[in-house]
Enzyme design. Structure first.
Site, mmCIF file in Angstrom:
data_model
loop_
_atom_site.group_PDB
_atom_site.id
_atom_site.type_symbol
_atom_site.label_atom_id
_atom_site.label_comp_id
_atom_site.label_asym_id
_atom_site.label_seq_id
_atom_site.Cartn_x
_atom_site.Cartn_y
_atom_site.Cartn_z
ATOM 1 N N ARG A 1 29.199 6.959 -33.249
ATOM 2 C CA ARG A 1 29.833 6.807 -32.160
ATOM 3 C C ARG A 1 30.619 7.543 -31.015
ATOM 4 O O ARG A 1 30.825 8.213 -30.508
ATOM 5 C CB ARG A 1 29.722 5.433 -31.461
ATOM 6 N N ARG B 1 28.696 8.049 -19.116
ATOM 7 C CA ARG B 1 28.996 9.192 -19.968
ATOM 8 C C ARG B 1 28.138 10.396 -20.741
ATOM 9 O O ARG B 1 28.562 10.909 -21.972
ATOM 10 C CB ARG B 1 28.893 7.880 -21.398
ATOM 11 N N ARG C 1 31.529 -7.011 -32.719
ATOM 12 C CA ARG C 1 30.328 -6.745 -31.925
ATOM 13 C C ARG C 1 29.979 -5.975 -33.355
ATOM 14 O O ARG C 1 30.063 -5.689 -34.622
ATOM 15 C CB ARG C 1 31.118 -5.460 -31.448
ATOM 16 N N LYS D 1 39.204 0.910 -22.938
ATOM 17 C CA LYS D 1 38.218 1.473 -21.739
ATOM 18 C C LYS D 1 38.958 -0.733 -21.688
ATOM 19 O O LYS D 1 39.389 -0.562 -20.739
ATOM 20 C CB LYS D 1 37.621 1.595 -21.730
ATOM 21 N N ARG E 1 38.481 -4.976 -34.929
ATOM 22 C CA ARG E 1 38.771 -5.646 -32.907
ATOM 23 C C ARG E 1 37.146 -6.840 -32.786
ATOM 24 O O ARG E 1 36.131 -7.253 -33.629
ATOM 25 C CB ARG E 1 37.675 -4.526 -32.607
HETATM 26 P P1 ATP Z 1 34.298 1.100 -26.750
HETATM 27 O O1 ATP Z 1 34.291 0.163 -27.829
HETATM 28 O O2 ATP Z 1 35.364 1.338 -26.245
HETATM 29 O O3 ATP Z 1 33.845 -0.678 -25.904
HETATM 30 P P2 ATP Z 1 32.172 1.944 -26.686
HETATM 31 O O4 ATP Z 1 31.863 3.825 -25.379
HETATM 32 O O5 ATP Z 1 31.720 2.153 -27.650
HETATM 33 O O6 ATP Z 1 33.192 2.138 -26.427
HETATM 34 P P3 ATP Z 1 30.497 0.500 -25.310
HETATM 35 O O7 ATP Z 1 30.958 1.195 -23.895
HETATM 36 O O8 ATP Z 1 30.937 -1.213 -24.729
HETATM 37 O O9 ATP Z 1 31.283 0.417 -26.753
HETATM 38 O O10 ATP Z 1 29.084 0.235 -25.093
HETATM 39 C C1 ATP Z 1 27.776 0.224 -26.192
HETATM 40 C C2 ATP Z 1 26.942 0.212 -26.273
HETATM 41 O O11 ATP Z 1 26.129 0.498 -25.325
HETATM 42 C C3 ATP Z 1 26.666 2.368 -26.422
HETATM 43 O O12 ATP Z 1 27.370 2.251 -27.755
HETATM 44 C C4 ATP Z 1 25.774 2.824 -25.560
HETATM 45 O O13 ATP Z 1 24.977 2.087 -26.895
HETATM 46 C C5 ATP Z 1 25.129 1.748 -24.921
HETATM 47 N N1 ATP Z 1 26.273 1.678 -23.585
HETATM 48 C C6 ATP Z 1 26.724 1.426 -23.044
HETATM 49 N N2 ATP Z 1 27.025 2.300 -22.101
HETATM 50 C C7 ATP Z 1 26.307 3.714 -22.172
HETATM 51 C C8 ATP Z 1 26.169 4.397 -21.114
HETATM 52 N N3 ATP Z 1 26.477 4.592 -19.554
HETATM 53 N N4 ATP Z 1 24.785 5.312 -21.683
HETATM 54 C C9 ATP Z 1 23.814 5.058 -22.728
HETATM 55 N N5 ATP Z 1 24.622 4.110 -23.337
HETATM 56 C C10 ATP Z 1 25.780 2.970 -23.077
HETATM 57 MG MG MG Z 2 34.138 -1.294 -24.121
#
Ligand code: ATP
Ligand code: MG
Length: 222
Positions: A177, A97, A166, A20, A134
């Protein structure tokens, strides 16, 4: 002649590590008028600032858990208003999400609902290895030691500042996740299918997915 493109209000739906962030920055390069909002980046910057929001977010994120829907919806609504994005083309990465968040967002957006949702369908077996190699910069720029290494090892290409991993990018948290993502995917997909805005692109890498995504976005005219 002039043709009009309705302001794009795009949601990228994809598993953790599905690309993303990478696809967002590639899209922004092609479409300079587009603004992006990444909830993960916002929460991580609050954690760095050690704000109240950051302190709350840190506990959830480390545990690989989602923050409460209501909390996230409020945060995003505020961000959309503060950045004056409601009448402009924007892209959301990481929100909504859950189906519940999608509903909350619809309420926030009123007569300007999300008009395109693209699911990034990346095979789960490609994802775990990708996430554990990453590294990222505080701006949200993402590197992968194998596929997309920084020019200078462990330094950001643009600022030269150090990269970090991270706290939630370890195999155990990633598995959690991913499970959460696949659990929430069906209901949110049904929600956007019912709104007639859902599309899907598939592939193992962002190089394969990006051209498909760009075609969909470019065809999104009224
Ligand atoms: P990526 O690894 O591609 O960045 P991801 O979905 O694991 O995807 P982030 O989108 O960066 O990671 O989100 C990291 C964390 O932040 C999630 O695991 C969650 O705890 C929190 N978070 C982010 N967006 C939301 C949301 N819309 N609703 C609830 N928690 C969220
Ligand atoms: Mg991301």
């Amino acid at each position: 002649y002039i043709y009009s493109v309705m302001p794009l209000r795009l949601v990228l739906l994809g598993a953790p590590g599905s690309g993303k962030g990478t696809l967002t920055s590639r899209l922004l390069k092609q479409l300079p008028s587009l603004s992006s909002l990444s909830t993960g980046d916002i929460l991580r910057s609050e954690i760095q600032k050690q704000s109240d929001v950051g302190k709350l977010a840190d506990t959830y994120i480390r545990g690989g858990k989602l923050l409460p829907d209501r909390f996230m919806a409020t945060l995003v609504e505020k961000e959309l208003l503060d950045r004056d994005l409601l009448h402009k083309p924007f892209l959301l990465d990481g929100f909504p999400r859950t189906a519940n968040q999608a509903l909350e967002l619809e309420t926030s957006l009123k007569d300007k609902p999300i008009n395109l949702v693209v699911e990034l369908d990346v095979p789960a077996d490609a994802i775990v290895g990708r996430i554990t190699s990453r590294w990222m910069h505080s701006s949200g720029r993402v590197y992968n030691l194998e596929y997309n290494p920084p020019k200078v090892p462990f330094k950001d290409d643009v600022t030269g500042e150090p990269l970090f991993q991270r706290a939630d990018d370890n195999p155990e948290t990633v598995k959690k996740r991913l499970l959460t993502y696949y659990r929430e995917l069906e209901p949110i997909k049904q929600f956007y299918k019912s709104r007639g805005v859902y599309q899907k692109v598939s592939g193992k890498t962002s190089d394969i997915i990006f051209p498909q995504l760009l075609t969909i976005v470019n065809n999104h005219a009224d």
